[in-house]
Design a protein around this motif. Structure first.
Motif, PDB file in Angstrom:
ATOM      1  N   ARG A 114       0.858  -1.181   0.000  1.00 30.56           N
ATOM      2  CA  ARG A 114       0.000   0.000   0.000  1.00 30.56           C
ATOM      3  C   ARG A 114       0.900   1.239   0.000  1.00 30.56           C
ATOM      4  N   TRP A 115       0.831   1.986  -1.084  1.00 33.08           N
ATOM      5  CA  TRP A 115       1.664   3.183  -1.186  1.00 33.08           C
ATOM      6  C   TRP A 115       1.061   4.304  -0.361  1.00 33.08           C
ATOM      7  N   GLU A 116       1.907   4.893   0.477  1.00 35.18           N
ATOM      8  CA  GLU A 116       1.514   6.037   1.296  1.00 35.18           C
ATOM      9  C   GLU A 116       2.579   7.111   1.101  1.00 35.18           C
ATOM     10  N   GLY A 117       2.350   7.968   0.136  1.00 35.98           N
ATOM     11  CA  GLY A 117       3.335   8.998  -0.180  1.00 35.98           C
ATOM     12  C   GLY A 117       4.602   8.374  -0.741  1.00 35.98           C
ATOM     13  N   GLU A 118       5.712   8.644  -0.103  1.00 35.79           N
ATOM     14  CA  GLU A 118       7.008   8.138  -0.573  1.00 35.79           C
ATOM     15  C   GLU A 118       7.394   6.823   0.089  1.00 35.79           C
ATOM     16  N   GLU A 119       6.431   6.140   0.703  1.00 30.96           N
ATOM     17  CA  GLU A 119       6.693   4.847   1.343  1.00 30.96           C
ATOM     18  C   GLU A 119       5.661   3.834   0.892  1.00 30.96           C
ATOM     19  N   VAL A 120       6.051   2.579   1.023  1.00 32.35           N
ATOM     20  CA  VAL A 120       5.102   1.495   0.825  1.00 32.35           C
ATOM     21  C   VAL A 120       4.996   0.759   2.158  1.00 32.35           C
ATOM     22  N   VAL A 121       3.785   0.361   2.498  1.00 32.92           N
ATOM     23  CA  VAL A 121       3.538  -0.448   3.689  1.00 32.92           C
ATOM     24  C   VAL A 121       3.177  -1.838   3.185  1.00 32.92           C
ATOM     25  N   VAL A 122       3.887  -2.837   3.691  1.00 30.12           N
ATOM     26  CA  VAL A 122       3.666  -4.191   3.199  1.00 30.12           C
ATOM     27  C   VAL A 122       3.859  -5.181   4.345  1.00 30.12           C
ATOM     28  N   ASP A 123       3.068  -6.227   4.328  1.00 28.90           N
ATOM     29  CA  ASP A 123       3.224  -7.318   5.276  1.00 28.90           C
ATOM     30  C   ASP A 123       4.156  -8.352   4.654  1.00 28.90           C
ATOM     31  N   LEU A 124       5.263  -8.615   5.342  1.00 29.70           N
ATOM     32  CA  LEU A 124       6.234  -9.596   4.860  1.00 29.70           C
ATOM     33  C   LEU A 124       6.184 -10.842   5.713  1.00 29.70           C
ATOM     34  N   HIS A 125       6.373 -11.984   5.089  1.00 30.57           N
ATOM     35  CA  HIS A 125       6.544 -13.229   5.833  1.00 30.57           C
ATOM     36  C   HIS A 125       7.794 -13.075   6.686  1.00 30.57           C
ATOM     37  N   VAL A 126       7.799 -13.691   7.839  1.00 30.52           N
ATOM     38  CA  VAL A 126       8.941 -13.563   8.753  1.00 30.52           C
ATOM     39  C   VAL A 126      10.244 -13.983   8.073  1.00 30.52           C
ATOM     40  N   HIS A 127      10.195 -14.936   7.148  1.00 36.82           N
ATOM     41  CA  HIS A 127      11.400 -15.361   6.442  1.00 36.82           C
ATOM     42  C   HIS A 127      11.980 -14.226   5.615  1.00 36.82           C
ATOM     43  N   ALA A 128      11.118 -13.513   4.895  1.00 41.28           N
ATOM     44  CA  ALA A 128      11.600 -12.413   4.058  1.00 41.28           C
ATOM     45  C   ALA A 128      12.146 -11.281   4.919  1.00 41.28           C
ATOM     46  N   ALA A 129      11.419 -10.950   5.982  1.00 37.62           N
ATOM     47  CA  ALA A 129      11.889  -9.896   6.882  1.00 37.62           C
ATOM     48  C   ALA A 129      13.212 -10.309   7.530  1.00 37.62           C
ATOM     49  N   GLY A 130      13.310 -11.555   7.935  1.00 45.93           N
ATOM     50  CA  GLY A 130      14.542 -12.047   8.556  1.00 45.93           C
ATOM     51  C   GLY A 130      15.707 -12.065   7.584  1.00 45.93           C
ATOM     52  N   ALA A 131      15.453 -12.455   6.349  1.00 45.92           N
ATOM     53  CA  ALA A 131      16.523 -12.478   5.344  1.00 45.92           C
ATOM     54  C   ALA A 131      17.064 -11.074   5.112  1.00 45.92           C
ATOM     55  N   ALA A 132      16.162 -10.095   5.056  1.00 42.86           N
ATOM     56  CA  ALA A 132      16.604  -8.711   4.864  1.00 42.86           C
ATOM     57  C   ALA A 132      17.406  -8.236   6.077  1.00 42.86           C
ATOM     58  N   TRP A 133      16.939  -8.580   7.276  1.00 45.72           N
ATOM     59  CA  TRP A 133      17.658  -8.172   8.487  1.00 45.72           C
ATOM     60  C   TRP A 133      19.036  -8.837   8.557  1.00 45.72           C
ATOM     61  N   LEU A 134      19.100 -10.123   8.233  1.00 48.08           N
ATOM     62  CA  LEU A 134      20.398 -10.821   8.265  1.00 48.08           C
ATOM     63  C   LEU A 134      21.388 -10.190   7.300  1.00 48.08           C
ATOM     64  N   GLN A 135      20.936  -9.800   6.122  1.00 48.71           N
ATOM     65  CA  GLN A 135      21.838  -9.168   5.160  1.00 48.71           C
ATOM     66  C   GLN A 135      22.301  -7.813   5.673  1.00 48.71           C
ATOM     67  N   ALA A 136      21.398  -7.043   6.286  1.00 55.54           N
ATOM     68  CA  ALA A 136      21.786  -5.755   6.857  1.00 55.54           C
ATOM     69  C   ALA A 136      22.808  -5.947   7.979  1.00 55.54           C
ATOM     70  N   ALA A 137      22.627  -6.983   8.778  1.00 60.79           N
ATOM     71  CA  ALA A 137      23.585  -7.271   9.848  1.00 60.79           C
ATOM     72  C   ALA A 137      24.927  -7.707   9.271  1.00 60.79           C
ATOM     73  N   GLU A 138      24.878  -8.488   8.203  1.00 61.16           N
ATOM     74  CA  GLU A 138      26.101  -8.982   7.567  1.00 61.16           C
ATOM     75  C   GLU A 138      26.978  -7.842   7.067  1.00 61.16           C
ATOM     76  N   VAL A 139      26.348  -6.808   6.550  1.00 63.16           N
ATOM     77  CA  VAL A 139      27.113  -5.682   6.016  1.00 63.16           C
ATOM     78  C   VAL A 139      27.280  -4.543   7.037  1.00 63.16           C
ATOM     79  N   GLY A 140      26.854  -4.786   8.276  1.00 64.17           N
ATOM     80  CA  GLY A 140      27.085  -3.835   9.348  1.00 64.17           C
ATOM     81  C   GLY A 140      26.116  -2.673   9.415  1.00 64.17           C
ATOM     82  N   ARG A 141      24.941  -2.814   8.816  1.00 68.29           N
ATOM     83  CA  ARG A 141      23.958  -1.719   8.825  1.00 68.29           C
ATOM     84  C   ARG A 141      23.024  -1.787  10.015  1.00 68.29           C
ATOM     85  N   VAL A 142      22.985  -2.922  10.715  1.00 75.42           N
ATOM     86  CA  VAL A 142      22.215  -3.074  11.955  1.00 75.42           C
ATOM     87  C   VAL A 142      23.066  -3.899  12.912  1.00 75.42           C
ATOM     88  N   GLY A 143      22.752  -3.818  14.192  1.00 76.91           N
ATOM     89  CA  GLY A 143      23.483  -4.603  15.182  1.00 76.91           C
ATOM     90  C   GLY A 143      22.943  -6.017  15.266  1.00 76.91           C
TER      91      GLY A 143
END
Length: 116
Positions: free
Chosen positions: A85-114
């Motif tokens: 759902r587009w809300e201005g310059e953002e999209v709001v979306v429900d992600l499966h925990v696997h997809a959200a986790g994969a994105a978080w793991l990649q961010a952690a791998e490259v040092g963008r999150v703790g």
């Protein structure tokens, strides 16, 4: 020679991990996230891209991981395309925990999150 007993132990432990995954699946629903337009559009582009069907041949571990990450991104793009759902310059979306986790793991791998 490979230590077969060690791999037998790893195989048994992978079954425990799968059992934990069943419990996680029963307790965790979709994760609602807000994404800036640029990354949302890049994810949709990954989903819409047509990769050739030819065999890639033998891959290095890094190449295999990169292809998997690209696949995870494409699945996020699918979720955005189908349900975002587009809300201005953002999209709001429900992600499966696997997809959200994969994105978080990649961010952690490259040092963008703790990794807490």
């Amino acid at each position: 020679m490979v230590d077969q007993e060690r791999y037998d132990l790893y195989r048994a432990e992978s079954k425990v991990l799968a059992a934990i995954g069943e419990h996680v699946d029963a307790q965790v629903g979709p994760v609602t996230v807000r994404l800036p337009r640029a990354v949302a559009e890049a994810a949709v582009a990954a989903w819409e891209r047509d990769d050739p069907d030819d065999e890639l041949g033998e891959e290095t571990h890094e190449q295999y991981a990169l292809r998997g990450q690209a696949g995870d991104l494409a699945l996020i793009g699918l979720a955005i395309s189908d349900d975002g759902r587009w809300e201005g310059e953002e999209v709001v979306v429900d992600l499966h925990v696997h997809a959200a986790g994969a994105a978080w793991l990649q961010a952690a791998e490259v040092g963008r999150v703790g990794r807490s």
